[in-house]
Structures are given as C-alpha cells and as structure tokens.
Write an enzyme that holds these catalytic residues in place. Structure first.
Site, mmCIF file in Angstrom:
data_model
loop_
_atom_site.group_PDB
_atom_site.id
_atom_site.type_symbol
_atom_site.label_atom_id
_atom_site.label_comp_id
_atom_site.label_asym_id
_atom_site.label_seq_id
_atom_site.Cartn_x
_atom_site.Cartn_y
_atom_site.Cartn_z
ATOM 1 N N ASP A 1 0.645 -1.161 0.390
ATOM 2 C CA ASP A 1 -0.098 -0.461 0.301
ATOM 3 C C ASP A 1 0.839 1.081 -0.025
ATOM 4 O OD1 ASP A 1 -2.771 2.169 0.389
ATOM 5 O OD2 ASP A 1 -1.588 1.615 1.885
ATOM 6 N N SER A 2 0.548 2.727 0.277
ATOM 7 C CA SER A 2 0.889 3.773 0.078
ATOM 8 C C SER A 2 1.346 3.882 1.287
ATOM 9 C CB SER A 2 -0.229 4.825 -1.155
ATOM 10 O OG SER A 2 -1.143 4.953 0.227
ATOM 11 N N TYR B 1 -0.849 8.519 -2.603
ATOM 12 C CA TYR B 1 -0.844 8.198 -3.994
ATOM 13 C C TYR B 1 -2.397 8.916 -4.745
ATOM 14 C CZ TYR B 1 1.950 4.479 -3.859
ATOM 15 O OH TYR B 1 3.179 3.262 -3.739
ATOM 16 N N GLY B 2 -3.378 9.337 -4.113
ATOM 17 C CA GLY B 2 -4.695 9.705 -4.011
ATOM 18 C C GLY B 2 -4.897 11.293 -4.881
ATOM 19 N N CYS C 1 -4.241 -1.585 -1.936
ATOM 20 C CA CYS C 1 -4.589 -0.032 -1.653
ATOM 21 C C CYS C 1 -5.417 -0.316 -3.182
ATOM 22 C CB CYS C 1 -3.640 0.866 -2.330
ATOM 23 S SG CYS C 1 -3.728 2.633 -3.037
ATOM 24 N N ASN C 2 -6.992 0.670 -2.921
ATOM 25 C CA ASN C 2 -7.857 0.797 -4.668
ATOM 26 C C ASN C 2 -7.038 1.717 -5.146
ATOM 27 O OD1 ASN C 2 -10.397 -0.043 -3.525
ATOM 28 N ND2 ASN C 2 -9.498 0.551 -1.385
ATOM 29 N N THR C 3 -6.069 2.880 -4.779
ATOM 30 C CA THR C 3 -5.564 3.851 -6.263
ATOM 31 C C THR C 3 -4.561 3.059 -6.881
ATOM 32 O OG1 THR C 3 -6.042 5.787 -4.007
ATOM 33 C CG2 THR C 3 -4.100 5.918 -6.434
ATOM 34 N N GLU D 1 -2.213 8.179 8.181
ATOM 35 C CA GLU D 1 -1.002 8.148 8.230
ATOM 36 C C GLU D 1 0.015 8.941 9.833
ATOM 37 O OE1 GLU D 1 1.125 6.236 6.087
ATOM 38 O OE2 GLU D 1 -0.469 6.091 5.362
ATOM 39 N N CYS E 1 -11.824 2.902 -0.347
ATOM 40 C CA CYS E 1 -9.998 3.512 0.666
ATOM 41 C C CYS E 1 -9.331 2.714 1.609
ATOM 42 C CB CYS E 1 -9.673 4.912 0.548
ATOM 43 S SG CYS E 1 -7.700 5.382 0.867
ATOM 44 N N THR E 2 -8.770 2.037 1.724
ATOM 45 C CA THR E 2 -8.361 0.767 2.685
ATOM 46 C C THR E 2 -7.148 1.487 3.766
ATOM 47 O OG1 THR E 2 -6.043 0.551 1.577
ATOM 48 C CG2 THR E 2 -7.821 -0.897 1.411
ATOM 49 N N HIS E 3 -7.398 2.783 3.777
ATOM 50 C CA HIS E 3 -6.822 4.173 4.869
ATOM 51 C C HIS E 3 -8.149 4.313 5.961
ATOM 52 C CE1 HIS E 3 -3.377 5.017 3.045
ATOM 53 N NE2 HIS E 3 -3.054 5.128 4.387
#
Ligand code: DGL
Length: 256
Positions: free
Chosen positions: A7-8, A39-40, A70-72, A148, A180-182
């Site tokens: 993931d980012s 990334y988004g 990560c979807n992005t 983050e 979004c995985t966040h």
C-alpha cells in the site's frame, strides 16, 4: 514463502489485519511506500512508477502471492503488474457490487481517493452496475493523512467529516462503501455520523476470502507459518516493534 501486501502507507494494514484472522498460518511481508504517500492526489504516471518499484522490490525478496492492498494503486497498476509477474496478484476495488446487490432503493455513497474516483476502472464499474443511478462518489484525501499521522481523535475527525458531508442528506443513504484501505480506521466514527442501520462496508474480508481460494487452487497454502510480518517502509526494513504494530493494535482494540 511469504504473502506480500503493498500500500502507499498504513491503509493496507486494515487488509492485512483481515488476513491474519483468516490465514493465521501464513507469514507476510508488508510494504508501505512511505516516501510517496499519499497516492490518491498524485498523477497516474507517478503512481504507476511507484507501484512498479515497490513490487519489484517485493518480488526480489520472494513472495508467493501479492495483495495490492490499495484501491488507488489497483486501479492504476494491476494490469501491468499481472503482465509482469507469475505469482497471483489480487487487487482492491470499491465494493460497489455487493452494495448494489444488497441495497434496496436507498442511495450508496462511495468514499475513496480523488484518483480512484477519477479513474476509468471505477467509472466503468459504476456504469456497469449502477443501473438505477444510486451511486455517489465522495473524495476524502484528508482521511489518508489523518490515518498516516495516527490521528484518530473522534472530535477532530467528526468535524472534518461533517464539513465534507455538508449538503448531503445522510438519511437517503443505505450503504457507505469504504473504497480506500485507509478508511476502515474511521468506521466507528462514520457509524456515529450516519443514521442507525446504514451499512458501512469495505472489500477486505472478500478479498482475503478470495486470496484463500486462489492459494488453495495453486497448492500454495501454508500450514507452518505463524502470522509473522516483515514490515518495510519504501524498501527499508523496519524493526520488529515498529509503528505499524500500533495500527494492528488499534484495529484489534476498536474491533473493526
Ligand atoms: N490506501 C489507498 C487506497 O486504498 C491509497 C491512499 C493514498 O495513498 O492516497 O486507495
């Protein structure tokens, strides 16, 4: 061999957490591209380059399968990655399909990064499934930053979300899709903002269930792993008790 998660940043940990539950006898590599997060809000070209670099690193370390958690990154890089590598590669996409199938006539709100919502992959998904025009998209890039920074203070997050949801009639939504995985870190807070009974869904459990099937089909399931995880920040190995373990603990304690 280990299963790779990429993931980012810390978003993919919400997917890894599900893997630890469903596949506890596996070992893992978790790669967060902390040099380039988020990334988004970046260009498609940059995200493709970062994702290819990250997976090249993981492939060199040796992985038997990869989850692009990560979807992005999935929407930008999954096809190129599948052309490059022989190991199974699973991606994440906003769970629009289960939302449309389950949801009566109420509206569906897909929360994701600006890049995911803009990309062709998502646009095609909605065109294919949303026959009744019930799906709305909402970009919430600041939630990535909050995650983050390990900023989970409910008052601060609620203030931000209220400002982004201003003008939306929340009563008309039956389902919120966390694309979004966040975002699953904020599930508890979102639950408090939306009317009781609103479904808040994400794709983690489904993706890991599918991962289990794929590993089984290819005889790649392990019975000797112990849920051991090697964490990397953009190619740099993290110590055992790195900040990433706090995120796993947070998920554990918030029972998401
Ligand atoms: N976790 C990511 C996703 O699922 C990306 C967030 C970001 O880096 O902007 O889309």
């Amino acid at each position: 061999m280990r299963i790779g998660f990429f993931d980012s940043g810390v978003g993919g940990i919400t997917v890894l957490y599900e893997a630890l539950k469903q596949l506890p006898q596996e070992d893992y590599i978790y790669y967060a591209d902390t040099d380039h997060v988020p990334y988004g809000t970046k260009s498609k070209e940059d995200v493709l380059r970062y994702a290819l670099e990250a997976v090249e690193f993981m492939a060199a370390e040796g992985i038997k399968a990869l989850v692009v958690a990560c979807n992005t990154a999935t929407s930008i890089a999954i096809n190129t990655l599948r052309q490059r590598y022989d190991f199974p590669i699973l991606g994440m996409e906003p769970a629009v399909k289960p939302a449309v199938e389950k949801c009566c006539s109420k509206r569906i709100l897909v929360m994701a990064t600006p890049l995911t919502l803009k990309e062709e992959k998502y646009q095609n998904l909605v065109t294919r499934l949303d026959h009744d025009h019930l799906v709305d998209g909402l970009a919430l890039p600041e939630l990535v930053t909050y995650a983050e920074e390990f900023q989970f203070d409910p008052d601060e997050i609620k203030t931000y979300l209220r400002s982004r949801l201003n003008g939306y009639d929340l009563d008309q939504y039956g389902t919120v899709v966390l694309g979004c995985t966040h975002f699953p870190y904020f599930k508890g807070i979102l639950k408090q903002l939306f009317p009781e009974g609103t479904n808040i869904i994400d794709g983690s459990a489904g993706t890991i269930c599918y991962l289990k099937t794929v590993l089984g089909q290819r005889n790649l399931l392990s019975s000797s792993g112990q849920g051991n995880i090697l964490f990397y920040s953009s190619g740099r190995r993290e110590p055992l008790n790195s900040r990433y373990t706090h995120y796993l603990d947070y998920l554990h304690h918030s029972k998401i």
